[in-house]
Design a protein around this motif. Structure first.
Motif, short mmCIF file in Angstrom:
data_model
loop_
_atom_site.label_atom_id
_atom_site.label_comp_id
_atom_site.label_asym_id
_atom_site.label_seq_id
_atom_site.Cartn_x
_atom_site.Cartn_y
_atom_site.Cartn_z
N PRO A 74 0.82 -1.21 0.00
CA PRO A 74 0.00 0.00 0.00
C PRO A 74 0.86 1.26 0.00
CG PRO A 74 0.07 -0.95 2.19
CD PRO A 74 0.74 -1.94 1.28
N THR A 75 0.32 2.33 -0.58
CA THR A 75 0.97 3.63 -0.50
C THR A 75 0.66 4.22 0.87
OG1 THR A 75 0.72 3.99 -2.86
CG2 THR A 75 1.09 5.94 -1.50
N VAL A 76 1.69 4.65 1.57
CA VAL A 76 1.52 5.12 2.95
C VAL A 76 1.89 6.59 3.06
CG1 VAL A 76 2.18 4.78 5.36
CG2 VAL A 76 2.05 2.81 3.83
N ASP A 77 1.00 7.35 3.67
CA ASP A 77 1.28 8.73 4.03
C ASP A 77 1.58 8.73 5.53
OD1 ASP A 77 1.28 11.39 4.73
OD2 ASP A 77 -0.64 11.88 3.78
N TYR A 78 2.83 9.04 5.88
CA TYR A 78 3.26 8.97 7.27
C TYR A 78 3.01 10.26 8.06
CZ TYR A 78 5.73 4.72 5.84
OH TYR A 78 6.04 3.47 5.36
N SER A 79 2.43 11.26 7.44
CA SER A 79 2.37 12.60 8.01
C SER A 79 1.92 12.64 9.47
CB SER A 79 1.44 13.50 7.18
OG SER A 79 1.90 13.61 5.86
N LEU A 80 0.74 12.10 9.74
CA LEU A 80 0.21 12.10 11.11
C LEU A 80 -0.06 10.65 11.49
CD1 LEU A 80 -0.63 13.51 13.65
CD2 LEU A 80 -2.84 14.05 12.61
N TYR A 81 0.84 10.11 12.27
CA TYR A 81 0.91 8.69 12.58
C TYR A 81 0.41 8.49 14.01
CZ TYR A 81 3.57 4.19 12.96
OH TYR A 81 3.97 2.89 13.13
N LEU A 82 -0.76 7.88 14.15
CA LEU A 82 -1.35 7.67 15.47
C LEU A 82 -0.96 6.31 16.03
CD1 LEU A 82 -3.31 8.38 17.78
CD2 LEU A 82 -5.14 7.34 16.41
N VAL A 83 -0.38 6.33 17.23
CA VAL A 83 -0.09 5.11 17.97
C VAL A 83 -1.13 5.01 19.08
CG1 VAL A 83 1.60 3.82 19.31
CG2 VAL A 83 2.36 5.34 17.46
N THR A 84 -1.86 3.91 19.14
CA THR A 84 -2.97 3.82 20.08
C THR A 84 -2.52 3.42 21.48
OG1 THR A 84 -3.46 1.48 19.72
CG2 THR A 84 -4.44 3.07 18.18
N SER A 85 -3.38 3.74 22.43
CA SER A 85 -3.23 3.27 23.81
C SER A 85 -4.62 3.23 24.42
CB SER A 85 -2.32 4.21 24.61
OG SER A 85 -2.30 3.83 25.98
N SER A 86 -5.14 2.04 24.64
CA SER A 86 -6.50 1.92 25.15
C SER A 86 -6.62 2.36 26.60
CB SER A 86 -6.98 0.47 25.00
OG SER A 86 -6.10 -0.42 25.66
N VAL A 87 -5.51 2.40 27.34
CA VAL A 87 -5.58 2.71 28.77
C VAL A 87 -5.78 4.20 29.03
CG1 VAL A 87 -4.21 0.71 29.41
CG2 VAL A 87 -3.07 2.90 29.01
N ILE A 88 -5.57 5.06 28.01
CA ILE A 88 -5.75 6.50 28.24
C ILE A 88 -6.96 7.06 27.50
CG2 ILE A 88 -3.30 6.89 28.72
CD1 ILE A 88 -2.99 7.99 25.90
N VAL A 89 -7.78 6.19 26.93
CA VAL A 89 -9.00 6.64 26.25
C VAL A 89 -9.93 7.30 27.28
CG1 VAL A 89 -11.09 5.90 25.05
CG2 VAL A 89 -8.86 4.92 24.42
N PRO A 90 -10.42 8.50 27.01
CA PRO A 90 -11.27 9.20 27.98
C PRO A 90 -12.56 8.42 28.28
CG PRO A 90 -10.54 10.69 26.25
CD PRO A 90 -10.17 9.31 25.81
N THR A 91 -13.06 8.64 29.47
CA THR A 91 -14.33 8.03 29.86
C THR A 91 -15.43 8.47 28.89
OG1 THR A 91 -13.65 8.09 32.18
CG2 THR A 91 -16.01 7.81 31.74
N GLY A 92 -16.26 7.50 28.49
CA GLY A 92 -17.34 7.81 27.56
C GLY A 92 -17.00 7.55 26.11
#
Length: 515
Positions: A3-21
């Motif tokens: 796939p062609t990848v645009d690296y500009s804004l690369y989000l690394v997830t973390s489920s432990v800091i997801v806000p309540t709701g």
């Protein structure tokens, strides 16, 4: 097919800091709607079963919006869900093995923070490298791998010379307050990072879409503080000297406020010098006032003499960066101790400085040249050609205007370089003359924000010519020189305001050095 990848804004997830709701998937989708171009699912300390379940849900969101999904560390999970690839660290499965398992179409990234790790990643078939850690971060322990902005620049310089140039992403400690500084100051040889990877700035946000929109806008635009190209005419000695009048003729109409974080020895002298050249001095050192003062400031002087106030200096500089107000760094005694060297490196990695002004020893130290200093004084004496080379080099690396003061002053913006053969030895025989030069430079910077090279040249010439005129008074010694010097600064500034300032063309003392 890869796939062609645009690296500009690369989000690394973390489920432990997801806000309540909110949920992990909701945060990811809102982030993508805001501009995230690539997602890495990072799940630590969960079972393989739960990791796969979460990966399948996030993959559905990514596929819906045609954004690639990479899996952190786990090649097996990437295979199980059909993700576009993986990102692996130095303690994970090696890249060559991951490539054999995943095949040529998979996107594989490797964390690297030195040249050896970059070269191995390239040899093993990586598509990109995550460079860092740029800063410390709360999301993982990276203290032993922090490289700072200029460590990042060194790695990009190496990558710029590789036969197969890897894509690059800056990682760790990045957010809206520093992404532009990191991108701008690390660029080298026309190569900049291809993207910014971050976690908390989006995953912990209650408005992830807005957070992503702001970040992508910052990433895609040139920062306001970027060094403008000087419009000073080339090889025109008259224009060089007339820069004094061009700049300081504005003094009375603007009277810029100049906040000065400086040492106790220089405060009174700096205040008087600032007033003499048409500025309004402010010696406020209370951190809580810095954001408000930055909005009112014409410029900020960081005369870094107090090592124990490092955080205050950084915060003040950042506040002025945010308001696009010029910041001048005077790296007092840069080479005197290792503590001071480390502190200045931290400062330069934590804020942008429009100007760096220092003596020979200080500038050489910041450029990475070993010199001997006695307290705040330089005890070395390099040839002029070397001073010119180093001043230009530091200006290129820090993307700012650099002034090396001395018997001959050297000024460079990395593109053009000048030597100023003016001034008087008496300036070296009074306390805090270098600090006072910083005050004059601040006023010039505030009066001429559109051309930093012109402002630096004007301030240096004004300071030097005032010193010559003050020393010409009969029987002038160090004690009587100071009031005469302040008087001359005031007199020349008044002449500039009246547009009557003159210096003979054959006595301008300015030369542009053409490399």
């Amino acid at each position: 097919m890869k796939p062609t990848v645009d690296y500009s804004l690369y989000l690394v997830t973390s489920s432990v800091i997801v806000p309540t709701g909110s949920t992990l998937e909701q945060q990811v989708e809102q982030a993508i709607l805001g501009g995230v171009t690539l997602v890495q699912l990072r799940e630590k300390n969960v079972s393989t079963k739960l990791f796969i379940e979460r990966a399948e849900k996030v993959l559905q969101v990514c596929r819906k919006h045609n954004v690639p999904l990479l899996i952190n560390d786990r090649v097996d999970v990437a295979l199980a869900v059909g993700a576009e690839g993986v990102h692996i660290g130095q303690s994970d499965m090696d890249c060559a093995t991951a490539r054999r398992i995943l095949g040529s179409d998979a996107v594989i990234g490797v964390t690297a923070n030195n040249i050896q790790e970059i070269d191995k990643a390239e040899a093993d078939g990586a598509d990109y490298v995550g460079l860092g850690s740029v800063y410390d971060t709360a999301t993982k322990n990276v203290k032993d791998r922090i490289i700072g902005i200029h460590g990042l620049r060194d790695l990009l310089e190496h990558i710029s010379n590789m036969k197969r140039r890897l894509q690059t992403v800056a990682i760790a400690g990045l957010n809206a307050s520093n992404v532009q500084r990191v991108i701008y100051l690390s660029e080298v040889n026309g190569v900049r990072v291809d993207g910014i990877a971050l976690v908390s700035a989006i995953m912990a946000s209650t408005e992830p879409k807005k957070a992503a929109e702001k970040l992508i806008q910052l990433i895609k635009t040139t920062p306001k503080f970027a060094l403008p190209v000087s419009k000073l005419p080339k090889s025109d000695s008259t224009a060089f000297v007339s820069s004094i009048e061009r700049v300081f003729s504005r003094a009375k109409s603007k009277t810029p406020l100049v906040q000065q974080l400086t040492n106790n020895v220089s405060k009174n002298f700096n205040a008087n010098v600032t007033l003499a050249v048409g500025g309004s001095p402010l010696m406020c050192e209370f951190d809580d006032e810095f954001p408000e003062l930055a909005r009112a400031n014409g410029a900020l002087l960081c005369n870094y003499a107090a090592v124990d106030k490092l955080e205050s200096y950084i915060f003040a500089a950042q506040c002025n960066n945010a308001e696009n107000k010029p910041v001048i760094l005077d790296p007092v005694g840069a080479g005197a101790t290792e503590v001071r060297k480390r502190a200045l490196t931290t400062m330069l990695d934590s804020a942008y400085f429009d100007y760096i002004k220092g003596n020979e020893g200080e500038i050489l130290t910041l450029a990475g040249v070993e010199v001997q200093m006695r307290g705040v004084d330089s005890t070395s004496e390099f040839p002029l050609t070397e001073k010119v080379r180093v001043t230009k080099l530091l200006a290129e690396k820090r993307r700012c205007v650099v002034i090396m003061t001395g018997a001959v002053d050297v000024i460079s913006d990395g593109n053009r370089t000048f030597v100023v053969k003016r001034g008087h030895p008496m300036l070296a025989n009074i306390t805090a003359s270098g600090c006072a030069m910083g005050a004059v430079l601040c006023v010039a910077a505030a009066l001429c924000p559109e051309d930093r090279l012109v402002a630096a040249l004007a301030a240096t010439l004004l300071f030097s010519i005032a010193g010559e005129r003050a020393a010409s008074v009969s029987d002038c010694g160090p004690g009587s020189f100071i009031p005469h010097f302040v008087d001359e600064l005031y007199s020349i500034t008044n002449d500039c305001t009246a547009r009557t300032f003159k210096v003979a063309d054959n006595d301008n003392g300015v030369e542009e050095i053409v490399a």
